[in-house]
Design a protein around this motif. Structure first.
Motif, PDB file in Angstrom:
ATOM      1  N   ASP A 121       0.814  -1.213   0.000  1.00 29.67           N
ATOM      2  CA  ASP A 121       0.000   0.000   0.000  1.00 29.67           C
ATOM      3  C   ASP A 121       0.852   1.270   0.000  1.00 29.67           C
ATOM      4  OD1 ASP A 121      -2.378  -1.394   0.032  1.00 29.67           O
ATOM      5  OD2 ASP A 121      -2.456  -1.486   2.218  1.00 29.67           O
ATOM      6  N   SER A 122       2.156   1.136   0.107  1.00 35.98           N
ATOM      7  CA  SER A 122       3.027   2.299   0.245  1.00 35.98           C
ATOM      8  C   SER A 122       3.856   2.538  -1.002  1.00 35.98           C
ATOM      9  CB  SER A 122       3.966   2.096   1.449  1.00 35.98           C
ATOM     10  OG  SER A 122       3.230   1.886   2.629  1.00 35.98           O
ATOM     11  N   SER A 123       4.317   3.799  -1.142  1.00 39.46           N
ATOM     12  CA  SER A 123       5.227   4.103  -2.237  1.00 39.46           C
ATOM     13  C   SER A 123       6.536   3.362  -2.016  1.00 39.46           C
ATOM     14  CB  SER A 123       5.489   5.615  -2.293  1.00 39.46           C
ATOM     15  OG  SER A 123       6.029   6.070  -1.071  1.00 39.46           O
ATOM     16  N   GLY A 124       7.241   3.090  -3.092  1.00 36.25           N
ATOM     17  CA  GLY A 124       8.492   2.368  -2.992  1.00 36.25           C
ATOM     18  C   GLY A 124       8.333   0.863  -2.973  1.00 36.25           C
ATOM     19  N   PHE A 125       7.112   0.360  -3.168  1.00 34.04           N
ATOM     20  CA  PHE A 125       6.883  -1.086  -3.160  1.00 34.04           C
ATOM     21  C   PHE A 125       6.891  -1.621  -4.593  1.00 34.04           C
ATOM     22  CE2 PHE A 125       4.111  -4.768  -3.556  1.00 34.04           C
ATOM     23  CZ  PHE A 125       4.668  -5.615  -2.624  1.00 34.04           C
ATOM     24  N   PHE A 126       7.785  -2.592  -4.856  1.00 31.05           N
ATOM     25  CA  PHE A 126       7.865  -3.186  -6.191  1.00 31.05           C
ATOM     26  C   PHE A 126       8.017  -4.707  -6.149  1.00 31.05           C
ATOM     27  CE2 PHE A 126       9.234   1.197  -6.858  1.00 31.05           C
ATOM     28  CZ  PHE A 126       8.480   1.551  -7.966  1.00 31.05           C
ATOM     29  N   LEU A 127       7.755  -5.325  -4.981  1.00 31.74           N
ATOM     30  CA  LEU A 127       7.964  -6.768  -4.860  1.00 31.74           C
ATOM     31  C   LEU A 127       7.002  -7.585  -5.720  1.00 31.74           C
ATOM     32  CD1 LEU A 127       8.642  -6.965  -1.030  1.00 31.74           C
ATOM     33  CD2 LEU A 127      10.290  -7.213  -2.882  1.00 31.74           C
ATOM     34  N   ASN A 128       5.837  -7.047  -6.021  1.00 34.67           N
ATOM     35  CA  ASN A 128       4.908  -7.759  -6.913  1.00 34.67           C
ATOM     36  C   ASN A 128       5.323  -7.664  -8.369  1.00 34.67           C
ATOM     37  OD1 ASN A 128       3.232  -8.699  -4.889  1.00 34.67           O
ATOM     38  ND2 ASN A 128       1.850  -6.941  -4.986  1.00 34.67           N
TER      39      ASN A 128
ATOM     40  N   LEU B 112      -4.735  23.314   0.235  1.00 36.25           N
ATOM     41  CA  LEU B 112      -4.375  22.264   1.182  1.00 36.25           C
ATOM     42  C   LEU B 112      -4.694  20.907   0.579  1.00 36.25           C
ATOM     43  CD1 LEU B 112      -3.517  21.256   4.004  1.00 36.25           C
ATOM     44  CD2 LEU B 112      -5.887  21.611   4.738  1.00 36.25           C
ATOM     45  N   PHE B 113      -3.661  20.085   0.410  1.00 38.53           N
ATOM     46  CA  PHE B 113      -3.837  18.702  -0.042  1.00 38.53           C
ATOM     47  C   PHE B 113      -3.777  17.801   1.191  1.00 38.53           C
ATOM     48  CE2 PHE B 113      -1.978  19.188  -4.630  1.00 38.53           C
ATOM     49  CZ  PHE B 113      -3.116  19.895  -5.004  1.00 38.53           C
ATOM     50  N   LEU B 114      -4.917  17.285   1.599  1.00 34.42           N
ATOM     51  CA  LEU B 114      -4.953  16.258   2.640  1.00 34.42           C
ATOM     52  C   LEU B 114      -4.643  14.947   1.937  1.00 34.42           C
ATOM     53  CD1 LEU B 114      -8.043  17.515   4.681  1.00 34.42           C
ATOM     54  CD2 LEU B 114      -5.619  17.826   5.193  1.00 34.42           C
ATOM     55  N   ASN B 115      -3.389  14.546   2.021  1.00 40.86           N
ATOM     56  CA  ASN B 115      -2.840  13.540   1.112  1.00 40.86           C
ATOM     57  C   ASN B 115      -2.826  12.132   1.719  1.00 40.86           C
ATOM     58  OD1 ASN B 115      -1.674  12.795  -1.347  1.00 40.86           O
ATOM     59  ND2 ASN B 115       0.399  13.036  -0.569  1.00 40.86           N
ATOM     60  N   LYS B 116      -2.605  11.177   0.833  1.00 35.25           N
ATOM     61  CA  LYS B 116      -2.488   9.747   1.165  1.00 35.25           C
ATOM     62  C   LYS B 116      -3.789   9.192   1.740  1.00 35.25           C
ATOM     63  CE  LYS B 116       2.513  10.102   1.687  1.00 35.25           C
ATOM     64  NZ  LYS B 116       3.733   9.632   2.361  1.00 35.25           N
ATOM     65  N   VAL B 117      -4.879   9.565   1.096  1.00 30.80           N
ATOM     66  CA  VAL B 117      -6.193   9.075   1.511  1.00 30.80           C
ATOM     67  C   VAL B 117      -6.282   7.564   1.351  1.00 30.80           C
ATOM     68  CG1 VAL B 117      -8.661   9.177   1.003  1.00 30.80           C
ATOM     69  CG2 VAL B 117      -7.319  11.273   1.026  1.00 30.80           C
ATOM     70  N   ASP B 118      -5.627   7.019   0.323  1.00 31.28           N
ATOM     71  CA  ASP B 118      -5.669   5.569   0.099  1.00 31.28           C
ATOM     72  C   ASP B 118      -5.039   4.816   1.267  1.00 31.28           C
ATOM     73  OD1 ASP B 118      -3.235   6.762  -0.650  1.00 31.28           O
ATOM     74  OD2 ASP B 118      -2.695   5.080  -1.952  1.00 31.28           O
ATOM     75  N   LEU B 119      -3.930   5.326   1.789  1.00 30.39           N
ATOM     76  CA  LEU B 119      -3.282   4.681   2.935  1.00 30.39           C
ATOM     77  C   LEU B 119      -4.114   4.849   4.199  1.00 30.39           C
ATOM     78  CD1 LEU B 119       0.485   5.623   2.432  1.00 30.39           C
ATOM     79  CD2 LEU B 119      -0.800   3.677   1.550  1.00 30.39           C
ATOM     80  N   LEU B 120      -4.773   5.998   4.332  1.00 32.88           N
ATOM     81  CA  LEU B 120      -5.677   6.204   5.468  1.00 32.88           C
ATOM     82  C   LEU B 120      -6.789   5.167   5.449  1.00 32.88           C
ATOM     83  CD1 LEU B 120      -6.790   7.858   7.868  1.00 32.88           C
ATOM     84  CD2 LEU B 120      -7.960   9.306   6.182  1.00 32.88           C
ATOM     85  N   GLN B 121      -7.364   4.959   4.290  1.00 25.22           N
ATOM     86  CA  GLN B 121      -8.448   3.980   4.158  1.00 25.22           C
ATOM     87  C   GLN B 121      -7.958   2.574   4.493  1.00 25.22           C
ATOM     88  OE1 GLN B 121     -10.218   3.765   0.250  1.00 25.22           O
ATOM     89  NE2 GLN B 121     -12.103   2.851   1.044  1.00 25.22           N
TER      90      GLN B 121
END
Length: 476
Positions: A263-270, A384-393
């Motif tokens: 779910d995070s940036s920097g992930f490429f194992l898949n 204002l960008f309230l960011n990373k909503v996907d990770l919050l979810q």
């Protein structure tokens, strides 16, 4: 008889005039000393004239920028708030050609994301593949990845580093891996890492992360003579990496610790198999997902259209958000047209890397309040960008309770809708409290590594900023 008024208008004697006294040659001055004093005065005047000329040119540039309707934007927020990803989205939309040309540079970063041992990398929480040992233990067959990490860090590091470059490249905070071990994270200079990488690739010392070359390693992973073959080393470890990522014990540890690296940036194992191809070139999504911590500030100029009229220049300054970088923010505050502030609302259960006693949301809110209350910015509109909503979810969905970390959340339902309303209310209240003039706050919920949703948000922001800029220049 001289009147009192006439006396008051008289100039003081030379020996009482401070300037005359200061400029008077010292008693007993020799010809050589006089020549040296005059040279020093001439040099000081030359420096003063140069400063005056620089100020004049800067004023002319500012006036010309205002005349053209050009826009200056500051991108602010704490470290890892998503500023670099926001810049990538701007590049994709408004500098597509340059965006494509930069893809090859991100190949090295993507490989580093794959092997760098941090909290998101289960590769370094390993055990012998197919063993029955209890608990994770080191996997010797993955040891070559340490060499790849070293080569990539060296590739991104400046050849003749200054003190600030050294700090940017080598200093970081200790991030635990799944075994609890720690290792310093890598930071790079925001404005120099691409040029450094290109310079080293142009010399042929890193051919395997340059444009794919058939003369490098074969399918078996053989290494070309005298050239570190990063892709070749990765290919020899490919199957072990895949086996480890799919290992039930590793997945069980991740599940128990509620860690979802995917779910995070920097992930490429898949994507290991795809990344190992010799003709691999990063896609747009790969570059957006790539994670690279930067220090320092960088300037980006975009040509933005305004309908049928000639486009205007947007100069966007991405200013470092680490604690030891924030003192330079004020040097960018002059003649700002708009501020884009990023607050990563998924970080409600995280602390600052620089200070584990400070919650990241609390720090982000303090920063936002400081920007809203700054007198130099009192007339500047804020996006204002309230960011990373996907990770919050994802966090809320996994059962992490927001009220445990944000006491003021109370007993509201632990779902995305209520959480978003809560954060919007918190930041909105801070803006209203500290804004004593008529200015506006534009709030957007964002997922910066989702180009489809982000493009529409950026276009809306673009229209708002253009309207304000045109109004400011009296064109509307």
């Amino acid at each position: 008889m001289v009147s009192v008024r006439q006396r008051s208008n008289r100039l003081p004697p030379d020996n009482l005039d401070p300037l005359t006294v200061a400029l008077r040659p010292p008693p007993g001055e020799t010809p050589d000393e006089r020549a040296a004093r005059l040279r020093e005065g001439a040099n000081a005047k030359a420096i003063s004239d140069k400063i005056d000329e620089q100020i004049r040119l800067e004023r002319e540039e500012i006036n010309q920028r205002k005349k053209n309707g050009d826009v200056k934007i500051l991108l602010l927020g704490q470290s890892e708030s998503g500023k670099s990803t926001t810049i990538k989205n701007f590049q994709m939309l408004y500098s597509p050609q340059a965006w494509r040309q930069e893809h090859i540079s991100w190949r090295a970063v993507i490989y580093l994301n794959l092997v760098l041992p941090d909290a998101k990398s289960p590769l370094f929480c390993s055990r012998p593949i197919h063993s029955r040992s209890v608990g994770p233990t080191p996997t010797p067959r993955l040891a070559p990845l340490t060499q790849v990490e070293t080569l990539l860090i060296r590739a991104l590091s400046p050849e003749n580093p200054t003190e600030s470059d050294f700090e940017a490249t080598h200093l970081g905070t200790n991030q635990p891996d799944l075994l609890g071990r720690t290792k310093a994270e890598v930071f790079v200079s925001a404005s120099r890492w691409r040029n450094t990488l290109k310079s080293k690739m142009s010399k042929g010392s890193l051919s395997s992360i340059d444009v794919p070359n058939a003369s490098t390693s074969s399918e078996s992973g053989g290494h070309p003579v005298n050239k570190p073959d990063i892709v070749g080393i990765l290919r020899t470890c490919r199957q072990d990496m895949l086996d480890l990522w799919n290992d039930p014990l590793v997945q069980n540890i991740l599940t128990k610790r509620r860690v979802r690296p995917q779910d995070s940036s920097g992930f490429f194992l898949n994507d290991i198999s795809r990344l190992m191809e010799r003709d691999y070139l990063p896609t747009d999504q790969d570059v957006l997902n790539a994670r690279l911590k930067t220090l320092g500030s960088s300037e980006h100029v975009f040509r933005v259209d305004r309908g049928s009229e000639k486009g205007i220049n947007w100069t966007v300054y991405d200013v470092g958000g680490a604690r030891n970088q924030r003192h330079v923010w004020t040097s960018f505050f002059d003649n700002v047209d708009s501020i884009i502030f990023l607050a990563p609302i998924s970080a409600f259960n995280q602390v600052l890397s620089e200070d584990p006693s400070v919650n990241r949301i609390a720090d982000s809110l303090l920063l936002f309040r400081a920007i809203c209350g700054n007198k130099l910015l009192q007339k500047v509109n804020i996006v204002l960008f309230l960011n990373k909503v996907d990770l919050l979810q994802a966090k809320l969905g996994s059962g992490i309770q927001l009220k445990k970390y944000m006491l003021s959340y109370g007993d509201k339902p632990n779902d995305l809708e209520n959480a978003c309303k809560y954060f919007k209310s918190k930041f909105g209240a801070a803006f209203r409290e500290l804004s004593d003039v008529d200015r506006e706050l534009y709030i957007h919920f964002t997922t910066m590594n989702d180009p489809k949703s982000t493009s529409s948000i950026i276009n809306n922001v673009r229209e708002m900023i253009l309207r304000k800029a045109l109004h400011k220049s009296s064109l509307i």
